[in-house]
Design a protein around this motif. Sequence first.
Motif, PDB file in Angstrom:
ATOM      1  N   GLY A  82      -4.321 -70.058   2.479  1.00 57.97           N
ATOM      2  CA  GLY A  82      -2.976 -70.510   2.815  1.00 57.97           C
ATOM      3  C   GLY A  82      -2.569 -71.665   1.933  1.00 57.97           C
ATOM      4  N   ASP A  83      -1.732 -72.529   2.478  1.00 51.14           N
ATOM      5  CA  ASP A  83      -1.211 -73.650   1.701  1.00 51.14           C
ATOM      6  C   ASP A  83      -2.282 -74.699   1.402  1.00 51.14           C
ATOM      7  OD1 ASP A  83       1.260 -72.461   1.744  1.00 51.14           O
ATOM      8  OD2 ASP A  83       1.953 -73.593   3.494  1.00 51.14           O
ATOM      9  N   VAL A  84      -3.319 -74.779   2.250  1.00 47.62           N
ATOM     10  CA  VAL A  84      -4.281 -75.868   2.081  1.00 47.62           C
ATOM     11  C   VAL A  84      -5.683 -75.392   1.722  1.00 47.62           C
ATOM     12  CG1 VAL A  84      -3.020 -77.409   3.607  1.00 47.62           C
ATOM     13  CG2 VAL A  84      -4.782 -75.919   4.563  1.00 47.62           C
ATOM     14  N   ILE A  85      -6.027 -74.123   1.930  1.00 45.57           N
ATOM     15  CA  ILE A  85      -7.350 -73.602   1.618  1.00 45.57           C
ATOM     16  C   ILE A  85      -7.211 -72.394   0.698  1.00 45.57           C
ATOM     17  CG2 ILE A  85      -9.394 -72.422   2.520  1.00 45.57           C
ATOM     18  CD1 ILE A  85      -9.597 -75.237   3.223  1.00 45.57           C
ATOM     19  N   ALA A  86      -7.986 -72.385  -0.390  1.00 51.69           N
ATOM     20  CA  ALA A  86      -8.032 -71.244  -1.299  1.00 51.69           C
ATOM     21  C   ALA A  86      -9.483 -70.841  -1.505  1.00 51.69           C
ATOM     22  CB  ALA A  86      -7.382 -71.590  -2.637  1.00 51.69           C
ATOM     23  N   ASN A  87      -9.801 -69.554  -1.329  1.00 55.17           N
ATOM     24  CA  ASN A  87     -11.160 -69.046  -1.464  1.00 55.17           C
ATOM     25  C   ASN A  87     -11.265 -68.097  -2.643  1.00 55.17           C
ATOM     26  OD1 ASN A  87     -12.542 -69.963   1.208  1.00 55.17           O
ATOM     27  ND2 ASN A  87     -10.596 -69.085   1.875  1.00 55.17           N
ATOM     28  N   SER A  88     -12.366 -68.160  -3.357  1.00 58.68           N
ATOM     29  CA  SER A  88     -12.571 -67.251  -4.480  1.00 58.68           C
ATOM     30  C   SER A  88     -14.062 -67.138  -4.773  1.00 58.68           C
ATOM     31  CB  SER A  88     -11.839 -67.753  -5.729  1.00 58.68           C
ATOM     32  OG  SER A  88     -12.333 -69.032  -6.128  1.00 58.68           O
ATOM     33  N   TRP A  89     -14.422 -66.085  -5.525  1.00 59.56           N
ATOM     34  CA  TRP A  89     -15.808 -65.936  -5.970  1.00 59.56           C
ATOM     35  C   TRP A  89     -16.071 -66.879  -7.129  1.00 59.56           C
ATOM     36  CZ3 TRP A  89     -18.451 -64.515 -10.424  1.00 59.56           C
ATOM     37  CH2 TRP A  89     -19.803 -64.180 -10.255  1.00 59.56           C
ATOM     38  N   ASN A  90     -17.278 -67.460  -7.176  1.00 61.47           N
ATOM     39  CA  ASN A  90     -17.648 -68.385  -8.238  1.00 61.47           C
ATOM     40  C   ASN A  90     -19.035 -68.024  -8.746  1.00 61.47           C
ATOM     41  OD1 ASN A  90     -18.697 -71.070  -9.450  1.00 61.47           O
ATOM     42  ND2 ASN A  90     -16.534 -71.529  -9.051  1.00 61.47           N
ATOM     43  N   SER A  91     -19.278 -68.163 -10.010  1.00 58.07           N
ATOM     44  CA  SER A  91     -20.585 -67.803 -10.595  1.00 58.07           C
ATOM     45  C   SER A  91     -21.669 -68.822 -10.294  1.00 58.07           C
ATOM     46  CB  SER A  91     -20.447 -67.625 -12.113  1.00 58.07           C
ATOM     47  OG  SER A  91     -20.000 -68.831 -12.721  1.00 58.07           O
ATOM     48  N   ASP A  92     -21.306 -69.955  -9.705  1.00 56.34           N
ATOM     49  CA  ASP A  92     -22.288 -70.964  -9.304  1.00 56.34           C
ATOM     50  C   ASP A  92     -23.167 -70.374  -8.204  1.00 56.34           C
ATOM     51  OD1 ASP A  92     -23.612 -73.403  -9.005  1.00 56.34           O
ATOM     52  OD2 ASP A  92     -22.121 -74.174  -7.597  1.00 56.34           O
ATOM     53  N   ASP A  93     -24.494 -70.308  -8.428  1.00 56.12           N
ATOM     54  CA  ASP A  93     -25.391 -69.610  -7.512  1.00 56.12           C
ATOM     55  C   ASP A  93     -26.469 -70.534  -6.971  1.00 56.12           C
ATOM     56  OD1 ASP A  93     -26.299 -66.898  -6.425  1.00 56.12           O
ATOM     57  OD2 ASP A  93     -28.110 -67.610  -7.413  1.00 56.12           O
ATOM     58  N   LEU A  94     -26.794 -70.382  -5.689  1.00 62.53           N
ATOM     59  CA  LEU A  94     -27.810 -71.193  -5.035  1.00 62.53           C
ATOM     60  C   LEU A  94     -29.146 -71.151  -5.758  1.00 62.53           C
ATOM     61  CD1 LEU A  94     -28.852 -72.792  -2.495  1.00 62.53           C
ATOM     62  CD2 LEU A  94     -29.197 -70.573  -1.409  1.00 62.53           C
ATOM     63  N   GLU A 154     -13.550 -79.412  -3.198  1.00 61.27           N
ATOM     64  CA  GLU A 154     -14.097 -78.086  -3.461  1.00 61.27           C
ATOM     65  C   GLU A 154     -15.524 -78.000  -2.943  1.00 61.27           C
ATOM     66  OE1 GLU A 154     -14.927 -74.942  -7.144  1.00 61.27           O
ATOM     67  OE2 GLU A 154     -14.179 -76.964  -7.554  1.00 61.27           O
ATOM     68  N   VAL A 155     -15.840 -76.886  -2.271  1.00 63.14           N
ATOM     69  CA  VAL A 155     -17.181 -76.672  -1.717  1.00 63.14           C
ATOM     70  C   VAL A 155     -17.609 -75.240  -2.016  1.00 63.14           C
ATOM     71  CG1 VAL A 155     -18.626 -76.774   0.342  1.00 63.14           C
ATOM     72  CG2 VAL A 155     -16.624 -78.251   0.170  1.00 63.14           C
ATOM     73  N   HIS A 156     -18.898 -75.071  -2.372  1.00 62.15           N
ATOM     74  CA  HIS A 156     -19.460 -73.744  -2.572  1.00 62.15           C
ATOM     75  C   HIS A 156     -20.479 -73.462  -1.461  1.00 62.15           C
ATOM     76  CE1 HIS A 156     -18.639 -74.075  -7.203  1.00 62.15           C
ATOM     77  NE2 HIS A 156     -17.546 -74.132  -6.464  1.00 62.15           N
ATOM     78  N   PHE A 157     -20.459 -72.222  -0.939  1.00 65.59           N
ATOM     79  CA  PHE A 157     -21.409 -71.785   0.082  1.00 65.59           C
ATOM     80  C   PHE A 157     -22.163 -70.561  -0.442  1.00 65.59           C
ATOM     81  CE2 PHE A 157     -17.950 -73.812   2.401  1.00 65.59           C
ATOM     82  CZ  PHE A 157     -18.595 -74.571   3.369  1.00 65.59           C
ATOM     83  N   ASP A 158     -23.464 -70.461  -0.100  1.00 61.58           N
ATOM     84  CA  ASP A 158     -24.267 -69.327  -0.570  1.00 61.58           C
ATOM     85  C   ASP A 158     -25.516 -69.198   0.305  1.00 61.58           C
ATOM     86  OD1 ASP A 158     -24.955 -67.165  -2.131  1.00 61.58           O
ATOM     87  OD2 ASP A 158     -25.693 -68.338  -3.822  1.00 61.58           O
ATOM     88  N   GLY A 159     -26.189 -68.044   0.204  1.00 56.64           N
ATOM     89  CA  GLY A 159     -27.460 -67.833   0.887  1.00 56.64           C
ATOM     90  C   GLY A 159     -27.359 -67.917   2.399  1.00 56.64           C
ATOM     91  N   ALA A 219     -12.817 -72.190   6.197  1.00 52.91           N
ATOM     92  CA  ALA A 219     -12.465 -71.501   4.958  1.00 52.91           C
ATOM     93  C   ALA A 219     -12.708 -70.005   5.064  1.00 52.91           C
ATOM     94  CB  ALA A 219     -13.272 -72.083   3.801  1.00 52.91           C
ATOM     95  N   ALA A 220     -13.837 -69.609   5.684  1.00 55.58           N
ATOM     96  CA  ALA A 220     -14.177 -68.195   5.807  1.00 55.58           C
ATOM     97  C   ALA A 220     -15.086 -68.013   7.008  1.00 55.58           C
ATOM     98  CB  ALA A 220     -14.856 -67.689   4.534  1.00 55.58           C
ATOM     99  N   SER A 221     -15.151 -66.790   7.516  1.00 54.38           N
ATOM    100  CA  SER A 221     -15.997 -66.524   8.683  1.00 54.38           C
ATOM    101  C   SER A 221     -16.411 -65.064   8.697  1.00 54.38           C
ATOM    102  CB  SER A 221     -15.262 -66.874   9.980  1.00 54.38           C
ATOM    103  OG  SER A 221     -14.139 -66.027  10.159  1.00 54.38           O
ATOM    104  N   GLN A 222     -17.387 -64.778   9.582  1.00 51.57           N
ATOM    105  CA  GLN A 222     -17.877 -63.419   9.746  1.00 51.57           C
ATOM    106  C   GLN A 222     -18.423 -63.262  11.154  1.00 51.57           C
ATOM    107  OE1 GLN A 222     -21.354 -60.667   7.754  1.00 51.57           O
ATOM    108  NE2 GLN A 222     -20.147 -61.959   6.384  1.00 51.57           N
ATOM    109  N   CYS A 223     -18.126 -62.140  11.798  1.00 52.90           N
ATOM    110  CA  CYS A 223     -18.621 -61.861  13.142  1.00 52.90           C
ATOM    111  C   CYS A 223     -19.896 -61.026  13.033  1.00 52.90           C
ATOM    112  CB  CYS A 223     -17.565 -61.110  13.949  1.00 52.90           C
ATOM    113  SG  CYS A 223     -18.032 -60.791  15.668  1.00 52.90           S
ATOM    114  N   THR A 281     -14.551 -72.704  -1.928  1.00 53.39           N
ATOM    115  CA  THR A 281     -13.446 -73.024  -1.027  1.00 53.39           C
ATOM    116  C   THR A 281     -12.822 -74.337  -1.488  1.00 53.39           C
ATOM    117  OG1 THR A 281     -14.763 -74.301   0.561  1.00 53.39           O
ATOM    118  CG2 THR A 281     -14.740 -71.925   0.819  1.00 53.39           C
ATOM    119  N   VAL A 282     -11.541 -74.299  -1.794  1.00 55.22           N
ATOM    120  CA  VAL A 282     -10.834 -75.469  -2.306  1.00 55.22           C
ATOM    121  C   VAL A 282      -9.824 -75.937  -1.263  1.00 55.22           C
ATOM    122  CG1 VAL A 282      -9.356 -76.379  -4.128  1.00 55.22           C
ATOM    123  CG2 VAL A 282     -11.146 -74.713  -4.687  1.00 55.22           C
ATOM    124  N   ASN A 283      -9.922 -77.203  -0.879  1.00 53.70           N
ATOM    125  CA  ASN A 283      -9.086 -77.790   0.163  1.00 53.70           C
ATOM    126  C   ASN A 283      -8.129 -78.800  -0.473  1.00 53.70           C
ATOM    127  OD1 ASN A 283      -8.028 -79.237   2.364  1.00 53.70           O
ATOM    128  ND2 ASN A 283      -9.951 -79.145   3.521  1.00 53.70           N
TER     129      ASN A 283
END
Length: 303
Positions: free
Chosen positions: A42-54, A172-177, A78-82, A65-67
């Motif tokens: 949305g206006d405040v959060i943008a999510n995308s794939w990044n090559s930075d890997d854990l 900006e924050v990256h999540f992985d693993g 930023a993102a979720s999963q059930c 995730t960019v805030n």
Amino acid sequence: MLRKVLSIAAVGCLMAVTASAQNRVQNPNFDADISGWTTVDGDVIANSWNSDDLEGSATSGSISTVNTDSEPNLARRAASQCVPAEGGETYFSGGGIRIPNPSSIISQSQITVVWHSDTDCNSDPVGTTFTTFWRSTGPWFSDYIEITAPEGTQSATIGLDQRKNEPEAVYEVHFDGLVFQPVSGSGPCVPTNDNLCLRDNRFKLSAHWVRPNGQEGEGTAVQLTSDTGYFWFFNAANVEMVVKVLRGCNNNNRYWVFAGGLTNVAVELRVEDTLTSEVQVYTNPISTPFQPIQDTSAFATCP
């Protein structure tokens, strides 16, 4: 119930989700994209794939995730999963976080588990657990814990959350693993007189001995704790070897094998990860005092 396992900030290889059949998270490593995750763009959060890997892999990546929120101190998902979850079941949960850009802003990021009483994560929460929390810039940080789902739980939301405390900054924050998998029954090892089963029956250990006169046999296994046991060879009152399997995944992405012997007979210690069928064999020559085993690179089969 929540039990801390281990947390460490480190550069380079950390947690790898190699036992993906056990992991209930879809696309936990973001190998090629961010599919499987519901993103809150949305206006405040943008999510995308990044090559930075854990793990520093050139063939995988992470979710970025960019805030840019102009309102401070607001928690943003930023993102979720059930994922499916059962009340009373204990899970191994967590993941990796990296804040790549040096910044003086005071902000925080976390991986969250929200428990639900329905099967599709739509009910009011019956509980919330923060499994990974990090606020420093620089290298990847991984945190994995054991948590027990509240009674009545049927599903859980895995949330990638962040809070930016200064309105003028970009965070900006990256999540992985990402990991969410049952702890109990993780392996098919069945305890017998000859087999020692450690770490929830995942690792199967056996010890074969040979005397100088050629007599040989199998060590008798005795379990002490979930990760430690011993073998006796000739007499139940005479311990010959103590062994343990430790989970060093957050340290160097390995399970560790430590053993100490009180013998000089020939010994072949066999350790199998029954989840992956990987085997390590350690030997002690005949008529030689048993040398301590401290193998901190034994099994690259985390989690």
